[in-house]
Design a protein around this motif. Structure first.
Motif, PDB file in Angstrom:
ATOM      1  N   GLY A  96       0.157  40.843  49.104  1.00  0.00           N
ATOM      2  CA  GLY A  96      -0.626  42.034  49.381  1.00  0.00           C
ATOM      3  C   GLY A  96      -0.496  42.525  50.805  1.00  0.00           C
ATOM      4  O   GLY A  96       0.119  41.890  51.671  1.00  0.00           O
ATOM      5  N   LEU A  97      -1.085  43.687  51.045  1.00  0.00           N
ATOM      6  CA  LEU A  97      -1.055  44.373  52.342  1.00  0.00           C
ATOM      7  C   LEU A  97      -2.414  44.996  52.568  1.00  0.00           C
ATOM      8  O   LEU A  97      -2.958  45.638  51.670  1.00  0.00           O
ATOM      9  N   ASN A  98      -2.966  44.806  53.776  1.00  0.00           N
ATOM     10  CA  ASN A  98      -4.252  45.453  54.056  1.00  0.00           C
ATOM     11  C   ASN A  98      -4.076  46.696  54.916  1.00  0.00           C
ATOM     12  O   ASN A  98      -2.980  47.007  55.384  1.00  0.00           O
ATOM     13  N   GLU A  99      -5.168  47.415  55.121  1.00  0.00           N
ATOM     14  CA  GLU A  99      -5.106  48.715  55.788  1.00  0.00           C
ATOM     15  C   GLU A  99      -4.727  48.615  57.264  1.00  0.00           C
ATOM     16  O   GLU A  99      -4.352  49.613  57.875  1.00  0.00           O
ATOM     17  N   THR A 100      -4.780  47.423  57.860  1.00  0.00           N
ATOM     18  CA  THR A 100      -4.391  47.255  59.261  1.00  0.00           C
ATOM     19  C   THR A 100      -2.905  46.933  59.409  1.00  0.00           C
ATOM     20  O   THR A 100      -2.388  46.876  60.518  1.00  0.00           O
ATOM     21  N   GLY A 101      -2.226  46.670  58.280  1.00  0.00           N
ATOM     22  CA  GLY A 101      -0.814  46.323  58.334  1.00  0.00           C
ATOM     23  C   GLY A 101      -0.549  44.829  58.288  1.00  0.00           C
ATOM     24  O   GLY A 101       0.574  44.386  58.579  1.00  0.00           O
ATOM     25  N   LEU A 102      -1.546  44.038  57.903  1.00  0.00           N
ATOM     26  CA  LEU A 102      -1.347  42.597  57.731  1.00  0.00           C
ATOM     27  C   LEU A 102      -0.859  42.315  56.314  1.00  0.00           C
ATOM     28  O   LEU A 102      -1.437  42.804  55.341  1.00  0.00           O
ATOM     29  N   SER A 103       0.194  41.515  56.209  1.00  0.00           N
ATOM     30  CA  SER A 103       0.740  41.110  54.913  1.00  0.00           C
ATOM     31  C   SER A 103       0.442  39.637  54.685  1.00  0.00           C
ATOM     32  O   SER A 103       0.475  38.826  55.619  1.00  0.00           O
ATOM     33  N   ALA A 104       0.165  39.277  53.433  1.00  0.00           N
ATOM     34  CA  ALA A 104      -0.053  37.882  53.073  1.00  0.00           C
ATOM     35  C   ALA A 104       0.516  37.632  51.689  1.00  0.00           C
ATOM     36  O   ALA A 104       0.417  38.489  50.806  1.00  0.00           O
ATOM     37  N   GLY A 105       1.113  36.461  51.507  1.00  0.00           N
ATOM     38  CA  GLY A 105       1.657  36.120  50.203  1.00  0.00           C
ATOM     39  C   GLY A 105       1.755  34.616  50.046  1.00  0.00           C
ATOM     40  O   GLY A 105       1.871  33.876  51.037  1.00  0.00           O
ATOM     41  N   LEU A 106       1.673  34.152  48.812  1.00  0.00           N
ATOM     42  CA  LEU A 106       1.837  32.723  48.538  1.00  0.00           C
ATOM     43  C   LEU A 106       3.132  32.474  47.783  1.00  0.00           C
ATOM     44  O   LEU A 106       3.600  33.321  47.018  1.00  0.00           O
ATOM     45  N   PHE A 107       3.710  31.307  48.020  1.00  0.00           N
ATOM     46  CA  PHE A 107       4.942  30.852  47.383  1.00  0.00           C
ATOM     47  C   PHE A 107       4.680  29.447  46.850  1.00  0.00           C
ATOM     48  O   PHE A 107       4.076  28.627  47.546  1.00  0.00           O
ATOM     49  N   TYR A 108       5.149  29.151  45.659  1.00  0.00           N
ATOM     50  CA  TYR A 108       4.916  27.820  45.109  1.00  0.00           C
ATOM     51  C   TYR A 108       5.600  26.751  45.962  1.00  0.00           C
ATOM     52  O   TYR A 108       6.683  26.954  46.507  1.00  0.00           O
ATOM     53  N   PHE A 109       4.928  25.596  46.064  1.00  0.00           N
ATOM     54  CA  PHE A 109       5.351  24.527  46.975  1.00  0.00           C
ATOM     55  C   PHE A 109       5.080  23.171  46.315  1.00  0.00           C
ATOM     56  O   PHE A 109       4.297  22.367  46.799  1.00  0.00           O
ATOM     57  N   PRO A 110       5.731  22.906  45.184  1.00  0.00           N
ATOM     58  CA  PRO A 110       5.418  21.698  44.414  1.00  0.00           C
ATOM     59  C   PRO A 110       6.001  20.427  45.026  1.00  0.00           C
ATOM     60  O   PRO A 110       7.107  20.424  45.567  1.00  0.00           O
ATOM     61  N   GLY A 111       5.226  19.351  44.939  1.00  0.00           N
ATOM     62  CA  GLY A 111       5.734  18.044  45.292  1.00  0.00           C
ATOM     63  C   GLY A 111       5.684  17.679  46.753  1.00  0.00           C
ATOM     64  O   GLY A 111       5.912  16.519  47.115  1.00  0.00           O
TER      65      GLY A 111
END
Length: 361
Positions: A96-111
């Protein structure tokens, strides 16, 4: 609430048990007009993730799920409005992206990751990993704020059988941060390269790039082996040896070299389109992740969607396995102080549009 919780746990555990089918590839590009563009894929070969986009206004209140199924998890409100892309159900925003221009995302990280154990006494400051992106987007403007703010909460799993994840955060300055939780401890890494995939850990992936120091763009020069002339079969032989399989280490290496050798584009939009073109190389066909005796899901692709985010101009773009047309959500057109919470499927129709050219009119 209890029934919904049981359903969510079932979904999460199903994903966890088939973690080899989960994959994500992220890259970062910069345009000549100073735009920072983040692109990523999300893969899941087991079934349709039923992904949705959500528009979250300022002041929107949420509450974390807890392993106990109780409703007294961490409460949080959005200081900033944001747009997110979710999987399985609307609460699980993975990019996602917020109105201030910050991006955040998750990636799988198994094990390789391990969260701290859930402590009922800390429920008011505990948040599930699949809701962390929503909390970050709603509360922070910069990656430095994210790094400080996360120290005050406890990130947990709804179910201990589920896979762990790691996160990518970036802001308009170009700063980018990777967060991994290992043995219950927060591990932050400045991601100046801008690439992220899955396991093993980020430090290992960066070290592994040294195994490919011999690669270079362009073609190899002709040579002689005694009286035998050796010449490349075609263009691009400087990348001979670049791994082509879909494992996370190979995708990390491939993404790093494709990103780093891509010509810099003039504008943000050209860079966005370039991001989609590069990530075309990471689409995973549905069949290759399954053995011959396994049932294959009835979906077009294991790469269910690809998103590209323009932080400077506050736009998030996506295309899906059902529709390769690029769609854009422009945050500048949204009044986050007045709009109501909204969610909708990424695709209104799960069928690729095909347009026949009328050549005689």
């Amino acid at each position: 609430m209890k029934k919904r919780f049981i359903f969510l746990v079932a979904v999460i555990v199903a994903l966890a048990r088939q973690w080899p089918l989960l994959a994500c590839t992220g890259i970062t590009l910069h345009s000549k007009d100073s735009a920072c563009v983040l692109a990523r894929t999300i893969e899941w070969g087991g079934s349709d993730l039923n992904s949705r986009y959500v528009i979250v206004p300022r002041g929107y209140k949420q509450q974390s799920f807890l392993p106990s199924g109780k409703t007294n998890g961490m409460e949080f409100s959005a200081r900033y409005g944001y747009v997110g892309l979710s999987v399985q159900q609307k609460d699980f925003v993975v990019e996602g992206l917020n109105e201030t221009g910050l991006s955040a995302g998750l990636f799988y990280f198994p094990g390789y990751g391990k969260y701290e154990e859930y402590n009922e006494a800390l429920c008011a400051t505990s948040i599930t990993d699949l809701q962390l992106v929503s909390w970050v987007l709603g509360n922070f403007k910069t990656v430095s704020e994210v790094k400080e703010g996360i120290k005050n909460i406890h990130v947990i799993a709804i179910d201990p059988r589920a896979s762990t994840v790691h996160w990518r955060f970036a802001d308009v300055s170009g700063s980018q941060l990777v967060l991994e939780i290992v043995n219950g401890k927060f591990c932050f890494y400045d991601n100046t390269l801008g690439v992220l995939t899955n396991s093993p850990g980020f430090e290992w992936q960066m070290t592994n790039l040294n195994n490919y120091v011999n690669l270079y763009p362009g073609s190899a020069k002709t040579d002689e082996l005694r009286n035998l002339k050796l010449a490349p079969f075609g263009a691009g032989s400087g990348f001979l040896g670049l791994p082509g399989d879909v494992t996370p280490p190979s995708r990390f290496v491939r993404a790093a070299f494709y990103q780093s050798t891509a010509p810099q584009q003039n504008t943000a939009l050209e860079t966005v389109l370039q991001g989609f073109q590069i990530l075309n190389n990471f689409d995973i066909p549905i069949g290759i992740e399954f053995s011959k005796d396994e049932d294959i899901a009835d979906i077009p692709s294991a790469t269910q969607w690809t998103s590209v985010t323009d932080l400077k101009n506050r736009k998030i773009y996506y295309r899906t396995m059902y529709n390769s047309a690029i769609r854009c959500i422009d945050l500048n057109t949204i009044n986050f102080g007045k709009i109501k919470y909204r969610d909708a499927a990424l695709d209104s129709s799960k069928l690729q549009p095909v347009h026949t050219l009328n050549l005689f009119n």
